[in-house]
Scaffold this active site. Structure first.
Site, short mmCIF file in Angstrom:
data_model
loop_
_atom_site.label_atom_id
_atom_site.label_comp_id
_atom_site.label_asym_id
_atom_site.label_seq_id
_atom_site.Cartn_x
_atom_site.Cartn_y
_atom_site.Cartn_z
N SER A 83 6.05 2.15 -10.92
CA SER A 83 5.02 1.68 -10.00
C SER A 83 5.46 0.50 -9.15
O SER A 83 4.78 0.14 -8.19
CB SER A 83 3.74 1.30 -10.76
OG SER A 83 3.92 0.09 -11.46
N LYS A 127 2.66 -6.25 -12.41
CA LYS A 127 2.06 -5.94 -11.12
C LYS A 127 2.06 -7.19 -10.22
O LYS A 127 2.25 -8.31 -10.69
CB LYS A 127 0.62 -5.45 -11.29
CG LYS A 127 0.49 -4.10 -11.98
CD LYS A 127 1.00 -2.97 -11.13
CE LYS A 127 0.76 -1.62 -11.79
NZ LYS A 127 1.61 -1.44 -12.98
#
Length: 228
Positions: free
Chosen positions: A149, A187
């Protein structure tokens, strides 16, 4: 001989890797060079690769390694920020990496760059990290990345990320976030009002939004180690 745009891009990539430990995204390169489209960046990257200044890592999306810098740009010394493991003979024009003081940092297991996984709190092993990457003071740990991701931020499945321990971060920092006290994920953090958004760097993944009290920052990214 490099063109002005090629030199500007190479210098931008080098400075961002020195600062963040990971290459900039193509969007960031496009903005830095004031280009209208990413196709121009692709052409510049290809030209730099053909001239032996950078290397794109096989099977790793947008992952770039600087092999050398022009003589006129190396007055302060140059060392690649990607730490290489065993990968066979180096290209004939590759620069040798000088030995640098290193510090043993605990590898605390795996961190998800994808769907959050259970938080890890036990030392799995140790890794030697250049002190230049760690800076002065602070506690650090490392985690193995699982998932894709964050590929557009230059962070790939299997990379080792080096984290400076702490519970604060600025907007835009890449952090280890503990979600609802039991799931950890890597993230980019954004705050707005009483909400926190955890952004992926891959369009295949959605941004996840939480209340401020649902997310705890466990540290922020300061470097990356890659073996291949």
């Amino acid at each position: 001989m490099l063109t002005r745009k090629q030199r500007d891009l190479l210098e931008f990539i080098h400075k961002r890797m020195q600062r963040d430990g990971v290459p900039p995204s193509f969007d960031e390169m496009k903005e830095a060079l004031d280009l209208r489209s990413k196709s121009g960046i692709h052409r510049l990257i290809t030209a730099l690769e053909e001239r032996g200044f950078i290397r794109r890592l096989a099977h790793r999306a947008r992952a770039i390694e600087i092999v050398k810098m022009p003589d006129a740009m190396t007055g302060g010394g140059f060392e690649p920020r990607v730490i290489d493991g065993d990968r066979g003979p180096a290209p004939a024009n590759a620069m040798a990496v000088r030995a640098a003081p290193a510090r043993e940092v605990p590898v605390m297991g795996q961190i998800a760059a994808g769907v959050p996984i259970e938080a890890i709190s036990q030392v799995a092993s140790h890794v030697a990290v250049p002190e230049q990457m760690l800076g002065a003071g602070g506690n650090h740990y490392a985690l193995e990345v699982k998932g894709d991701s964050m590929i557009d931020a230059g962070i790939n499945d299997g990379d080792i990320v080096v984290i400076e321990e702490g519970n604060t971060a600025d907007n835009g920092d890449i952090v280890v976030a503990l979600v609802e006290d039991h799931e950890a994920t890597l993230k980019r953090l954004r705050r707005k009002g009483g909400m926190i958004a955890l952004e992926a760097a891959n369009p295949a993944y959605e941004t996840r939004v939480f209340r401020d009290d649902q997310v705890k920052v466990q540290g922020k990214l300061v470097g990356l180690i890659r073996t291949y």
